[in-house]
Enzyme design. Structure first.
Site, PDB file in Angstrom:
ATOM      1  N   CYS A  32       0.780  -1.474  -0.445  1.00 46.00           N
ATOM      2  CA  CYS A  32       0.332   0.240   0.260  1.00 46.00           C
ATOM      3  C   CYS A  32       0.762   1.550  -0.214  1.00 46.00           C
ATOM      4  O   CYS A  32       1.221   2.061   0.728  1.00 46.00           O
ATOM      5  CB  CYS A  32      -0.825   0.155   1.542  1.00 46.00           C
ATOM      6  N   ALA A  33       2.138   1.785  -1.425  1.00 44.22           N
ATOM      7  CA  ALA A  33       2.936   2.470  -0.889  1.00 44.22           C
ATOM      8  C   ALA A  33       2.675   3.294  -0.838  1.00 44.22           C
ATOM      9  O   ALA A  33       3.768   4.397  -0.332  1.00 44.22           O
ATOM     10  CB  ALA A  33       3.270   2.062  -2.055  1.00 44.22           C
ATOM     11  N   GLY A  76       4.780   6.905  -1.013  1.00 46.38           N
ATOM     12  CA  GLY A  76       6.326   6.168  -1.295  1.00 46.38           C
ATOM     13  C   GLY A  76       7.253   6.347   0.431  1.00 46.38           C
ATOM     14  O   GLY A  76       7.824   6.208   0.028  1.00 46.38           O
ATOM     15  N   GLY A  77       6.151   7.097   1.353  1.00 44.68           N
ATOM     16  CA  GLY A  77       7.076   7.904   2.463  1.00 44.68           C
ATOM     17  C   GLY A  77       7.762   6.566   3.152  1.00 44.68           C
ATOM     18  O   GLY A  77       9.621   6.797   3.040  1.00 44.68           O
ATOM     19  N   LYS A  78       7.312   5.659   3.484  1.00 44.32           N
ATOM     20  CA  LYS A  78       8.397   4.777   3.736  1.00 44.32           C
ATOM     21  C   LYS A  78       8.275   3.155   2.725  1.00 44.32           C
ATOM     22  O   LYS A  78       9.678   2.718   2.575  1.00 44.32           O
ATOM     23  CB  LYS A  78       6.909   3.214   4.658  1.00 44.32           C
ATOM     24  N   ASP A  91       1.212  -0.584   4.882  1.00 37.29           N
ATOM     25  CA  ASP A  91       0.635   0.054   5.285  1.00 37.29           C
ATOM     26  C   ASP A  91      -0.934   0.773   5.288  1.00 37.29           C
ATOM     27  O   ASP A  91      -0.854   1.258   4.434  1.00 37.29           O
ATOM     28  CB  ASP A  91       1.485   0.967   5.186  1.00 37.29           C
ATOM     29  N   CYS A 101      -1.831   4.125  11.324  1.00 42.75           N
ATOM     30  CA  CYS A 101      -1.515   5.088  11.716  1.00 42.75           C
ATOM     31  C   CYS A 101      -2.802   5.419  12.770  1.00 42.75           C
ATOM     32  O   CYS A 101      -3.554   6.416  12.603  1.00 42.75           O
ATOM     33  CB  CYS A 101      -1.005   6.766  10.841  1.00 42.75           C
TER      34      CYS A 101
END
Length: 405
Positions: A232-233, A236-238, A301, A354
């Protein structure tokens, strides 16, 4: 502080769009800040922070102002007057502020602040849900923490620079930062600043990413040379953090149902110098099925209520509905069931949200582990991050390992 008419007009215009038309606060503010090129950083800061502040405390301020939705322009000026009065700002002699009951505002504030749903400015249903899931004491502390303004946290992109070098470059730009104990590549700004204008950002030396969010990629135990799938990009922070942890070696496949978000990830990856990322939009189930039993590591995520990130998205309190949380929990379990099949035997999976609600977090993992597919996995560890404990966003992450055949 002296109020300037053109800045106040910008705030009123922004609030009209957010409170009446349901526009997203960050997008509205982005547009407003382009309104007048003569505005300096202090002017822009006033517009952005005042709007966020009033949106954050909407229920309390509208109750004090005795106005109800939909709000006409006079109503919004009344809400603004409440905000200014409670901050000790002298109201100028403008027609909008005629007959503002200064003493009554302070009295109503003291009275309403005795009740949590008004004091913390949240809908009744959310207050009830928080108590049910976290208990009275923890929820009281957590929702108070989630109403604080978020710090600006940077994640150093170790593909391009070091933490020490970035600190030095930012210092030369007049931006002071400090390390955060327990967060390997995080730097916290001592004062808010527009970091996106710096050469360091343009060269891909850092990304803006909350400290709690930075723990997720590290939780996945990636190593250079692995095949990793971020399911679940989004933008793309992670994914970018995973690329730096893998030193650009190996392969990261970034999946998402929204192709436009993956296009943003491509732009960010180029700036970051992250060359081991391949994006794939999920246009059919075939995209995911082709990856079954292939990955050393999988990150889920998951979409969630976002209650852990209310500090940076205060308008989410007013957009969120209980029905959405019920639906998203069904989606979370479906995603776990489907994407867990990407993990190969002996590989590992991180499920993260989150959110601060156990029903979206540990309970989802427990449900998965008792399912047919989940019986192939063992629970390794998890971490629940509450904002009132750390001072950063609320998050959850669980590490699971797929049994070897």
């Amino acid at each position: 502080m002296r109020l300037h008419r053109n800045l106040c007009f910008a705030v009123i215009d922004g609030l009209t769009l957010i409170l009446n038309e349901g526009k997203y606060a960050d997008k509205v503010i982005q547009q407003l800040l382009k309104r007048d090129k003569r505005w300096g950083s202090r002017d822009r800061g006033f517009v952005a922070e005042t709007i966020y502040d009033i949106v954050r405390w909407k229920r309390l301020y509208t109750e004090i102002a005795e106005v109800k939705a939909p709000y006409d322009r006079d109503n919004i000026w009344r809400i603004f007057a409440v905000w200014a009065t409670l901050r000790g700002i002298k109201l100028p002699d403008w027609s909008y502020f005629e007959s503002t009951p200064l003493r009554k505002i302070k009295g109503r504030f003291d009275e309403l602040s005795k009740t949590r749903k008004f004091k913390e400015s949240i809908p009744d249903w959310l207050d009830e849900l928080g108590v049910k899931e976290l208990g009275e004491s923890v929820w009281t502390k957590e929702i108070a923490a989630l109403n604080q303004q978020a710090d600006v946290i940077l994640r150093v992109n170790t593909l391009n620079t070091t933490k020490e070098n970035l600190q030095s470059l930012l210092f030369d730009d007049g931006i002071e930062t400090e390390s955060i104990k327990g967060y390997t590549n995080a730097l916290k700004l001592k004062e808010r600043a527009n970091v996106f204008q710096t050469e360091s950002f343009k060269k891909g030396f850092f990304e803006v990413q909350d400290a709690s969010s930075q723990l997720v990629a590290e939780f996945l135990n990636v190593k250079p040379g692995m095949k990793v799938v971020d399911t679940c990009a989004g933008a793309g922070g992670k994914t970018l953090h995973l690329a730096s942890l893998m030193e650009n070696k190996g392969q990261i496949i970034a999946l998402d149902i929204y192709a436009n978000k993956l296009n943003e990830l491509k732009r960010r990856a180029k700036r970051n110098g992250a060359w081991n990322i391949e994006t794939r939009a999920i246009e059919s189930t075939k995209v995911v099925k082709k990856l079954y039993d292939k990955a050393d590591r999988v990150l889920i995520d998951a979409p969630c209520s976002g209650l852990g990130v209310l500090r940076r998205n205060p308008d989410a309190k007013w957009k969120l509905q209980p029905e959405f949380i019920d639906k998203i929990k069904v989606t979370q379990q479906e995603i776990l069931q489907q994407y867990s099949r990407i993990v190969k035997a002996g590989g590992q999976l991180v499920y993260a949200t989150c959110s601060v609600l156990p029903s979206e977090n540990k309970e989802q993992v427990d449900t998965f582990l008792t399912s047919d597919l989940g019986k192939d996995f063992t629970f390794v560890k998890d971490k629940s991050i509450l904002s009132h404990v750390t001072g950063y966003d609320g998050f959850y992450m669980a590490l699971l390992e797929k049994k070897k055949n």
